[in-house]
Design an enzyme around this catalytic site. Structure first.
Site, PDB file in Angstrom:
ATOM      1  N   ASN A  59       0.837  -1.222   0.000  1.00 62.53           N
ATOM      2  CA  ASN A  59       0.000   0.000   0.000  1.00 62.53           C
ATOM      3  C   ASN A  59       0.870   1.269   0.000  1.00 62.53           C
ATOM      4  O   ASN A  59       0.356   2.365   0.142  1.00 62.53           O
ATOM      5  CB  ASN A  59      -0.950   0.016   1.207  1.00 62.53           C
ATOM      6  CG  ASN A  59      -0.219   0.208   2.521  1.00 62.53           C
ATOM      7  OD1 ASN A  59       1.013   0.136   2.581  1.00 62.53           O
ATOM      8  ND2 ASN A  59      -0.965   0.464   3.578  1.00 62.53           N
ATOM      9  N   PHE A  61       2.780   2.561   2.181  1.00 59.30           N
ATOM     10  CA  PHE A  61       2.826   3.379   3.393  1.00 59.30           C
ATOM     11  C   PHE A  61       4.286   3.752   3.696  1.00 59.30           C
ATOM     12  O   PHE A  61       4.615   4.937   3.834  1.00 59.30           O
ATOM     13  CB  PHE A  61       2.190   2.632   4.577  1.00 59.30           C
ATOM     14  CG  PHE A  61       2.398   3.316   5.908  1.00 59.30           C
ATOM     15  CD1 PHE A  61       2.148   4.674   6.054  1.00 59.30           C
ATOM     16  CD2 PHE A  61       2.858   2.612   7.015  1.00 59.30           C
ATOM     17  CE1 PHE A  61       2.366   5.317   7.275  1.00 59.30           C
ATOM     18  CE2 PHE A  61       3.069   3.245   8.232  1.00 59.30           C
ATOM     19  CZ  PHE A  61       2.819   4.599   8.357  1.00 59.30           C
ATOM     20  N   LEU A  98       5.340  -9.857   4.619  1.00 60.38           N
ATOM     21  CA  LEU A  98       6.217  -8.845   5.230  1.00 60.38           C
ATOM     22  C   LEU A  98       5.499  -7.522   5.508  1.00 60.38           C
ATOM     23  O   LEU A  98       6.087  -6.626   6.108  1.00 60.38           O
ATOM     24  CB  LEU A  98       7.419  -8.559   4.299  1.00 60.38           C
ATOM     25  CG  LEU A  98       8.656  -9.446   4.410  1.00 60.38           C
ATOM     26  CD1 LEU A  98       8.340 -10.894   4.051  1.00 60.38           C
ATOM     27  CD2 LEU A  98       9.752  -8.932   3.499  1.00 60.38           C
ATOM     28  N   SER A 100       4.023  -4.599   6.977  1.00 55.96           N
ATOM     29  CA  SER A 100       3.860  -4.005   8.312  1.00 55.96           C
ATOM     30  C   SER A 100       4.906  -2.912   8.426  1.00 55.96           C
ATOM     31  O   SER A 100       6.052  -3.119   8.020  1.00 55.96           O
ATOM     32  CB  SER A 100       4.140  -5.043   9.412  1.00 55.96           C
ATOM     33  OG  SER A 100       4.352  -4.394  10.658  1.00 55.96           O
ATOM     34  N   THR A 117      -3.059  -4.037  10.453  1.00 54.38           N
ATOM     35  CA  THR A 117      -2.223  -4.681   9.433  1.00 54.38           C
ATOM     36  C   THR A 117      -1.722  -6.036   9.934  1.00 54.38           C
ATOM     37  O   THR A 117      -1.770  -7.029   9.212  1.00 54.38           O
ATOM     38  CB  THR A 117      -1.038  -3.768   9.062  1.00 54.38           C
ATOM     39  OG1 THR A 117      -1.564  -2.571   8.502  1.00 54.38           O
ATOM     40  CG2 THR A 117      -0.104  -4.421   8.053  1.00 54.38           C
ATOM     41  N   TYR A 170       3.003  -2.917  17.773  1.00 53.74           N
ATOM     42  CA  TYR A 170       3.869  -3.713  16.901  1.00 53.74           C
ATOM     43  C   TYR A 170       4.209  -5.054  17.558  1.00 53.74           C
ATOM     44  O   TYR A 170       3.983  -6.112  16.978  1.00 53.74           O
ATOM     45  CB  TYR A 170       5.136  -2.914  16.626  1.00 53.74           C
ATOM     46  CG  TYR A 170       6.124  -3.566  15.698  1.00 53.74           C
ATOM     47  CD1 TYR A 170       5.859  -3.707  14.344  1.00 53.74           C
ATOM     48  CD2 TYR A 170       7.356  -4.026  16.180  1.00 53.74           C
ATOM     49  CE1 TYR A 170       6.799  -4.287  13.482  1.00 53.74           C
ATOM     50  CE2 TYR A 170       8.297  -4.604  15.320  1.00 53.74           C
ATOM     51  CZ  TYR A 170       8.007  -4.724  13.983  1.00 53.74           C
ATOM     52  OH  TYR A 170       8.934  -5.292  13.136  1.00 53.74           O
ATOM     53  N   LYS A 174       2.683  -8.528  16.271  1.00 55.51           N
ATOM     54  CA  LYS A 174       3.472  -9.639  15.724  1.00 55.51           C
ATOM     55  C   LYS A 174       3.270 -10.907  16.553  1.00 55.51           C
ATOM     56  O   LYS A 174       3.274 -12.013  16.017  1.00 55.51           O
ATOM     57  CB  LYS A 174       4.956  -9.273  15.688  1.00 55.51           C
ATOM     58  CG  LYS A 174       5.304  -8.193  14.678  1.00 55.51           C
ATOM     59  CD  LYS A 174       5.290  -8.717  13.246  1.00 55.51           C
ATOM     60  CE  LYS A 174       5.818  -7.667  12.276  1.00 55.51           C
ATOM     61  NZ  LYS A 174       5.757  -8.085  10.881  1.00 55.51           N
TER      62      LYS A 174
HETATM   63  P1  NAD Z   1       9.479  -1.403   5.447  1.00 51.21           P
HETATM   64  O1  NAD Z   1       8.681  -0.387   6.163  1.00 51.21           O
HETATM   65  O2  NAD Z   1      10.559  -0.941   4.529  1.00 51.21           O
HETATM   66  O3  NAD Z   1       8.545  -2.390   4.623  1.00 51.21           O
HETATM   67  C1  NAD Z   1       7.225  -2.711   4.985  1.00 51.21           C
HETATM   68  C2  NAD Z   1       6.369  -2.683   3.738  1.00 51.21           C
HETATM   69  O4  NAD Z   1       5.019  -3.041   4.071  1.00 51.21           O
HETATM   70  C3  NAD Z   1       6.306  -1.287   3.099  1.00 51.21           C
HETATM   71  O5  NAD Z   1       6.554  -1.382   1.717  1.00 51.21           O
HETATM   72  C4  NAD Z   1       4.891  -0.815   3.397  1.00 51.21           C
HETATM   73  O6  NAD Z   1       4.414   0.101   2.451  1.00 51.21           O
HETATM   74  C5  NAD Z   1       4.132  -2.134   3.405  1.00 51.21           C
HETATM   75  N1  NAD Z   1       2.868  -2.105   4.163  1.00 51.21           N
HETATM   76  C6  NAD Z   1       2.668  -1.634   5.417  1.00 51.21           C
HETATM   77  N2  NAD Z   1       1.379  -1.764   5.774  1.00 51.21           N
HETATM   78  C7  NAD Z   1       0.737  -2.348   4.710  1.00 51.21           C
HETATM   79  C8  NAD Z   1      -0.603  -2.719   4.455  1.00 51.21           C
HETATM   80  N3  NAD Z   1      -1.573  -2.528   5.369  1.00 51.21           N
HETATM   81  N4  NAD Z   1      -0.909  -3.267   3.255  1.00 51.21           N
HETATM   82  C9  NAD Z   1       0.056  -3.451   2.309  1.00 51.21           C
HETATM   83  N5  NAD Z   1       1.353  -3.104   2.490  1.00 51.21           N
HETATM   84  C10 NAD Z   1       1.683  -2.557   3.683  1.00 51.21           C
HETATM   85  O7  NAD Z   1      10.097  -2.361   6.565  1.00 51.21           O
HETATM   86  P2  NAD Z   1      11.155  -3.540   6.455  1.00 51.21           P
HETATM   87  O8  NAD Z   1      12.301  -3.179   7.293  1.00 51.21           O
HETATM   88  O9  NAD Z   1      11.380  -3.917   5.043  1.00 51.21           O
HETATM   89  O10 NAD Z   1      10.374  -4.725   7.192  1.00 51.21           O
HETATM   90  C11 NAD Z   1       9.722  -5.754   6.491  1.00 51.21           C
HETATM   91  C12 NAD Z   1       9.148  -6.771   7.474  1.00 51.21           C
HETATM   92  O11 NAD Z   1      10.196  -7.334   8.267  1.00 51.21           O
HETATM   93  C13 NAD Z   1       8.130  -6.165   8.442  1.00 51.21           C
HETATM   94  O12 NAD Z   1       7.086  -7.088   8.633  1.00 51.21           O
HETATM   95  C14 NAD Z   1       8.922  -6.008   9.718  1.00 51.21           C
HETATM   96  O13 NAD Z   1       8.088  -6.093  10.843  1.00 51.21           O
HETATM   97  C15 NAD Z   1       9.883  -7.179   9.637  1.00 51.21           C
HETATM   98  N6  NAD Z   1      11.107  -6.898  10.417  1.00 51.21           N
HETATM   99  C16 NAD Z   1      12.050  -6.011   9.944  1.00 51.21           C
HETATM  100  C17 NAD Z   1      13.172  -5.749  10.716  1.00 51.21           C
HETATM  101  C18 NAD Z   1      14.250  -4.793  10.250  1.00 51.21           C
HETATM  102  O14 NAD Z   1      15.198  -4.537  10.986  1.00 51.21           O
HETATM  103  N7  NAD Z   1      14.184  -4.251   9.045  1.00 51.21           N
HETATM  104  C19 NAD Z   1      13.333  -6.373  11.961  1.00 51.21           C
HETATM  105  C20 NAD Z   1      12.348  -7.237  12.404  1.00 51.21           C
HETATM  106  C21 NAD Z   1      11.240  -7.505  11.623  1.00 51.21           C
END
Ligand code: NAD
Ligand code: UDP
Length: 343
Positions: A59, A61, A98, A100, A117, A170, A174
């Site tokens: 989406n 965001f 992924l 969120s 979400t 969050y 999760k």
């Molecule tokens: P990010 O914010 O770059 O990516 C999240 C993506 O989800 C974004 O593209 C956003 O637009 C999309 N999104 C959010 N809500 C949505 C919805 N309702 N419908 C459709 N799309 C939606 O974050 P990231 O770092 O790439 O993280 C990706 C995943 O990995 C997440 O679930 C996060 O919780 C998990 N995670 C990441 C880390 C980290 O250090 N990067 C650590 C632990 C967990």
């Protein structure tokens, strides 16, 4: 500017050599929710290069079309602008879930949406997996351990989370997403995989998402004060994004369905980390201390025995190598934003 953009795209395309050709039998239809985000877009690259059909649902965001635009027009790739809080009907074999917001300022910006979400959105993706008899991998987080009383954290540890604190939308989101995975597995025989991801960094992190890696690098590059929250003695363990993405794909295709930690056990205090970045970049930045955020975990380090034993996985990229690549990325991003400001 258009010319520069085309040149940049050409350059990025060159970094992706040939996409493998897979026969129908080996090619999977893979959905990546949140695929336009930081981690998701690197996963898209890996799975596209392996020759699979990849559909991204996002989406936007916190994600950006720019992160995946080099694939737009490729016949194996599809990008759908969709919010997973609404149901989705498509036919796929595997779902990497992924979607969120992931950085504290982003997920605290609209806590109710973060909860929706991770709960309603996850139910929709599990419902989809159930209907198509596919496999779902949940991108869970080390935040399920909260402010841990066990160190390092093994998967058996139940965690220490404040259910009504500012991080709860969050952390608890999760945690319940994990609960839902195992409820669907037990009741409806959905195949689930749960990755507990520890702090990850690399190119395509958002410039202003407020996470420590992007904050410190940007502050140091711009000669601004580097903001350490609290005394800086809290610890984190940082993994480079390519290691994570390899682990996610291994976990998805492994025969192990309980949660698995994916992280780099190389642990640093935040103050130490600030000095590492300051020394690498040079410049005039001073380290300043700001108030610590409520419920900020005091230490975090993964026990990765399970990933090693069940996935034959361990991180390969040393922190310094990853940090240097990330600094280069942010340097370019800054130039790019200065250039577009001038025009
Ligand atoms: P990010 O914010 O770059 O990516 C999240 C993506 O989800 C974004 O593209 C956003 O637009 C999309 N999104 C959010 N809500 C949505 C919805 N309702 N419908 C459709 N799309 C939606 O974050 P990231 O770092 O790439 O993280 C990706 C995943 O990995 C997440 O679930 C996060 O919780 C998990 N995670 C990441 C880390 C980290 O250090 N990067 C650590 C632990 C967990
Ligand atoms: N942090 C900091 N300065 C910043 C941003 C974050 O000192 O400008 C600290 C934060 O308090 C936390 C750690 O760095 O202890 C990691 O924060 P981040 O937001 O990257 O992720 P978290 O692991 O807390 O989810």
């Amino acid at each position: 500017e258009l010319k520069q953009r085309v040149a940049a795209l050409e350059k990025e395309k060159k970094t992706f050599p040939e996409v493998k050709f897979l026969t129908y039998k080996d090619r999977k239809r893979i959905l990546i929710t949140g695929g336009a985000g930081f981690v998701g877009s690197h996963l898209v690259d890996k799975l596209m290069l392996e020759g699979h059909e990849v559909t991204v649902v996002d989406n936007f965001f916190t994600g950006r079309k720019r992160n995946v635009e080099h694939w737009i027009g490729h016949e194996n790739f599809e990008l759908i602008n969709h919010d997973i809080v609404n149901p989705l009907f498509i036919e796929v074999d595997q779902i990497y879930h992924l979607a969120s917001p992931a950085s504290p300022p982003n997920y605290m910006y609209n806590p109710v949406k973060t909860i929706k979400t991770n709960t309603i959105g996850t139910i929709h993706m599990l419902g989809l997996a159930k209907r198509v008899r596919g496999r779902l991998l949940l991108a869970s987080t080390s935040e399920v351990y909260g402010d841990p009383e066990v160190h390092p954290q093994p998967e058996e540890y139940w965690g220490h989370v404040n259910p009504i604190g500012p991080r709860a939308c969050y952390d608890e989101g999760k945690r319940v997403a994990e609960t839902m995975c195992y409820a669907y597995a037990k009741q409806d025989h959905v195949q689930v995989r749960v990755a507990r991801i520890f702090n990850t960094f690399g190119p395509r992190m958002h410039m202003n998402d407020g996470r420590v890696v992007s904050n410190f690098i940007l502050q140091a590059l711009q000669g601004e004060p580097m903001t350490v929250y609290g005394d800086g003695n809290q610890t984190r363990s940082f993994q480079y994004v390519s290691d994570l993405v390899n682990g996610l794909v291994k976990l998805m295709n492994a025969n192990y369905s309980l949660p698995v930690n994916l992280g780099n056990p190389d642990e640093h205090t935040i103050l130490d980390f600030a000095n590492i970045i300051k020394n690498l970049i040079g410049g005039e930045s001073k380290i300043v201390h700001k108030p610590i955020m409520q419920d900020d975990p005091k230490k975090r380090k993964p026990d990765i025995t399970k990933a090693r034993d069940y996935l034959n996985w361990k991180p390969q990229v040393p922190m310094m190598t990853g940090i240097k690549k990330t600094i280069e990325y942010f340097r370019n991003e800054l130039q790019r934003s200065r250039h577009s400001e001038r025009n």
